[in-house]
Scaffold this motif. Structure first.
Motif, mmCIF file in Angstrom:
data_model
loop_
_atom_site.group_PDB
_atom_site.id
_atom_site.type_symbol
_atom_site.label_atom_id
_atom_site.label_comp_id
_atom_site.label_asym_id
_atom_site.label_seq_id
_atom_site.Cartn_x
_atom_site.Cartn_y
_atom_site.Cartn_z
ATOM 1 N N PHE A 14 0.767 -1.346 0.038
ATOM 2 C CA PHE A 14 -0.115 -0.034 0.111
ATOM 3 C C PHE A 14 1.002 1.236 0.063
ATOM 4 O O PHE A 14 1.941 1.309 0.586
ATOM 5 C CB PHE A 14 -0.631 0.189 1.253
ATOM 6 N N THR A 15 0.408 2.311 -0.720
ATOM 7 C CA THR A 15 1.148 3.487 -0.610
ATOM 8 C C THR A 15 0.668 4.331 0.793
ATOM 9 O O THR A 15 -0.593 3.955 1.433
ATOM 10 C CB THR A 15 0.682 4.411 -1.690
ATOM 11 N N GLU A 16 1.159 5.281 1.206
ATOM 12 C CA GLU A 16 0.914 5.861 2.318
ATOM 13 C C GLU A 16 -0.362 6.662 2.207
ATOM 14 O O GLU A 16 -1.320 6.477 3.150
ATOM 15 C CB GLU A 16 1.970 7.057 2.816
ATOM 16 N N HIS A 17 -0.887 7.071 1.011
ATOM 17 C CA HIS A 17 -1.939 7.618 0.677
ATOM 18 C C HIS A 17 -3.446 6.567 0.779
ATOM 19 O O HIS A 17 -4.248 6.975 1.306
ATOM 20 C CB HIS A 17 -2.131 8.399 -0.601
ATOM 21 N N GLU A 18 -3.035 5.328 0.173
ATOM 22 C CA GLU A 18 -4.028 4.256 0.405
ATOM 23 C C GLU A 18 -4.331 4.032 1.955
ATOM 24 O O GLU A 18 -5.239 3.710 2.318
ATOM 25 C CB GLU A 18 -3.475 3.130 -0.247
ATOM 26 N N CYS A 19 -3.199 3.813 2.543
ATOM 27 C CA CYS A 19 -3.252 3.495 3.914
ATOM 28 C C CYS A 19 -4.047 4.379 4.933
ATOM 29 O O CYS A 19 -5.184 4.187 5.653
ATOM 30 C CB CYS A 19 -1.981 3.349 4.522
ATOM 31 N N VAL A 20 -3.825 5.719 4.642
ATOM 32 C CA VAL A 20 -4.277 6.696 5.417
ATOM 33 C C VAL A 20 -5.855 6.670 5.028
ATOM 34 O O VAL A 20 -6.634 7.142 5.967
ATOM 35 C CB VAL A 20 -3.457 8.028 5.128
ATOM 36 N N GLN A 21 -6.280 6.870 3.584
ATOM 37 C CA GLN A 21 -7.594 6.537 3.314
ATOM 38 C C GLN A 21 -8.544 5.459 4.210
ATOM 39 O O GLN A 21 -9.479 5.547 4.701
ATOM 40 C CB GLN A 21 -7.648 6.488 1.717
ATOM 41 N N LYS A 22 -7.795 4.356 4.025
ATOM 42 C CA LYS A 22 -8.421 3.235 4.783
ATOM 43 C C LYS A 22 -8.406 3.383 6.427
ATOM 44 O O LYS A 22 -9.691 3.038 6.873
ATOM 45 C CB LYS A 22 -7.677 1.977 4.474
ATOM 46 N N LEU A 23 -7.288 4.053 6.922
ATOM 47 C CA LEU A 23 -7.552 4.367 8.258
ATOM 48 C C LEU A 23 -8.580 5.425 8.528
ATOM 49 O O LEU A 23 -9.227 5.319 9.660
ATOM 50 C CB LEU A 23 -6.137 5.012 8.931
ATOM 51 N N ALA A 24 -8.833 6.390 7.526
ATOM 52 C CA ALA A 24 -9.986 7.410 7.624
ATOM 53 C C ALA A 24 -11.474 6.442 7.833
ATOM 54 O O ALA A 24 -12.268 6.960 8.384
ATOM 55 C CB ALA A 24 -9.751 8.400 6.743
ATOM 56 N N ARG A 25 -11.519 5.494 7.153
ATOM 57 C CA ARG A 25 -12.747 4.897 6.948
ATOM 58 C C ARG A 25 -13.021 4.171 8.211
ATOM 59 O O ARG A 25 -13.995 4.004 8.999
ATOM 60 C CB ARG A 25 -12.642 4.002 5.906
ATOM 61 N N LEU A 26 -11.802 3.439 8.726
ATOM 62 C CA LEU A 26 -12.090 3.011 10.287
ATOM 63 C C LEU A 26 -12.263 4.062 11.358
ATOM 64 O O LEU A 26 -13.069 3.591 12.371
ATOM 65 C CB LEU A 26 -10.684 2.252 10.549
ATOM 66 N N ASP A 27 -11.800 5.242 11.166
ATOM 67 C CA ASP A 27 -12.114 6.370 12.007
ATOM 68 C C ASP A 27 -13.643 6.587 12.058
ATOM 69 O O ASP A 27 -14.178 6.701 13.148
ATOM 70 C CB ASP A 27 -11.144 7.419 11.671
ATOM 71 N N ARG A 28 -14.185 6.673 10.732
ATOM 72 C CA ARG A 28 -15.317 7.067 10.905
ATOM 73 C C ARG A 28 -16.386 5.930 11.200
ATOM 74 O O ARG A 28 -17.587 5.787 11.574
ATOM 75 C CB ARG A 28 -16.013 7.153 9.278
ATOM 76 N N LEU A 29 -15.870 4.668 11.263
ATOM 77 C CA LEU A 29 -16.558 3.277 11.684
ATOM 78 C C LEU A 29 -16.364 3.407 13.250
ATOM 79 O O LEU A 29 -17.015 2.349 13.992
ATOM 80 C CB LEU A 29 -15.828 2.013 11.219
ATOM 81 N N LYS A 30 -15.516 4.243 13.920
ATOM 82 C CA LYS A 30 -15.290 4.342 15.513
ATOM 83 C C LYS A 30 -14.545 3.187 15.853
ATOM 84 O O LYS A 30 -14.689 2.815 17.144
ATOM 85 C CB LYS A 30 -16.738 4.598 16.097
ATOM 86 N N ILE A 31 -13.805 2.549 15.009
ATOM 87 C CA ILE A 31 -12.890 1.343 15.390
ATOM 88 C C ILE A 31 -11.673 1.988 16.023
ATOM 89 O O ILE A 31 -10.925 1.529 16.915
ATOM 90 C CB ILE A 31 -12.683 0.397 14.208
ATOM 91 N N ILE A 32 -11.112 3.121 15.247
ATOM 92 C CA ILE A 32 -9.921 3.713 15.787
ATOM 93 C C ILE A 32 -10.343 5.542 15.632
ATOM 94 O O ILE A 32 -11.264 5.800 15.297
ATOM 95 C CB ILE A 32 -8.686 3.567 14.687
ATOM 96 N N GLU A 33 -9.280 6.063 16.450
ATOM 97 C CA GLU A 33 -9.402 7.509 16.080
ATOM 98 C C GLU A 33 -8.040 7.900 15.495
ATOM 99 O O GLU A 33 -6.934 7.468 16.130
ATOM 100 C CB GLU A 33 -9.422 8.059 17.581
#
Length: 244
Positions: A114-133
């Motif tokens: 994964f590129t850093e941009h791809e990773c951060v995009q998926k992490l942002a989705r996890l943030d929206r799901l309230k799995i992470i901050e």
């Protein structure tokens, strides 16, 4: 019993946050370290003993209960739709599993393409799901409860079951850190119930060890899968020989 388990797990977490170990508790309570370990594993603390451990940390029992309530308020399970969203995207599923195993963004970039941009995009989705901050500088704060689990027979569990069937058992289990035990027997309903409780305890111990090792650097940990299954099943070929 679930509340007792939760209270003891909260007590362990509080000790860790105060940099206190079993031997420190043993000294304070004038018991052996082995006795303290047994108290934690068997969940047989008396109220007075819990109070003693709380005093070591400058806490009241009411403070410990409040901590337990706060831990339980965290996410324990996703909805069917949220799991569907994760399992539809293999890359998103990989990132989710990494996050739940306390990987950092740097760990993911080192191990996957994964590129850093791809990773951060998926992490942002996890943030929206309230799995992470997702914190500044892309640091990750896990928001799920210690007893977080996938839905029973949900999208992700079904996905892993199909993967386990195809891949996990295509091995000889002949390495020192591998183990396969297959047992067959006839049990009464009472014995079946007792065995199921033991399986539940083993599953909790796996989670506890996983959580305890979460603070180690990634090179010090390896990914393991533990499968526990119990059902009334007989080899299909046997039915050809049974009297109907």
């Amino acid at each position: 019993m679930a509340q007792v388990d939760a209270l003891v797990e909260t007590l362990k977490s509080a000790l860790k946050s105060h940099n206190l170990k079993y031997r420190d508790v043993a000294q304070a309570m004038e018991l052996s370290e082995a006795s303290i370990k047994r108290l934690f594993s068997s969940r047989t603390f008396s109220l007075q003993q819990i109070q003693q451990v709380c005093l070591m940390m400058g806490m009241e029992i009411s403070d410990l209960v409040q901590l337990m309530v706060e831990r339980q308020a965290r996410l324990q399970e996703l909805s069917e739709e949220q799991e569907e969203e994760i399992v539809r995207d293999p890359g998103f599923l990989i990132i989710t599993v990494c996050v739940l195993n306390r990987w950092t963004l740097e760990d993911m970039l080192r191990h996957y393409t994964f590129t850093e941009h791809e990773c951060v995009q998926k992490l942002a989705r996890l943030d929206r799901l309230k799995i992470i901050e997702l914190l500044p500088k892309n640091r990750i704060k896990l928001l799920v409860a210690p007893n977080f689990s996938w839905r029973k027979n949900g999208p992700i569990q079904r996905f892993f079951l199909s993967t386990i069937e195809k891949e996990l058992f295509q091995a000889q289990f002949d390495k020192p850190d591998h183990r396969l035990v297959v047992l067959n027997g006839m049990l009464s309903p009472q014995s079946n119930g007792e065995l199921q409780k033991k399986i539940e305890r083993l599953a909790r111990e796996f989670d506890q060890l996983n959580n305890a090792d979460a603070g180690l650097a990634l090179p010090e940990r390896q990914g393991y899968t533990l499968v526990l299954a119990l059902r009334n099943w007989q080899y299909e070929q046997l039915f050809k020989y049974r009297r109907m």
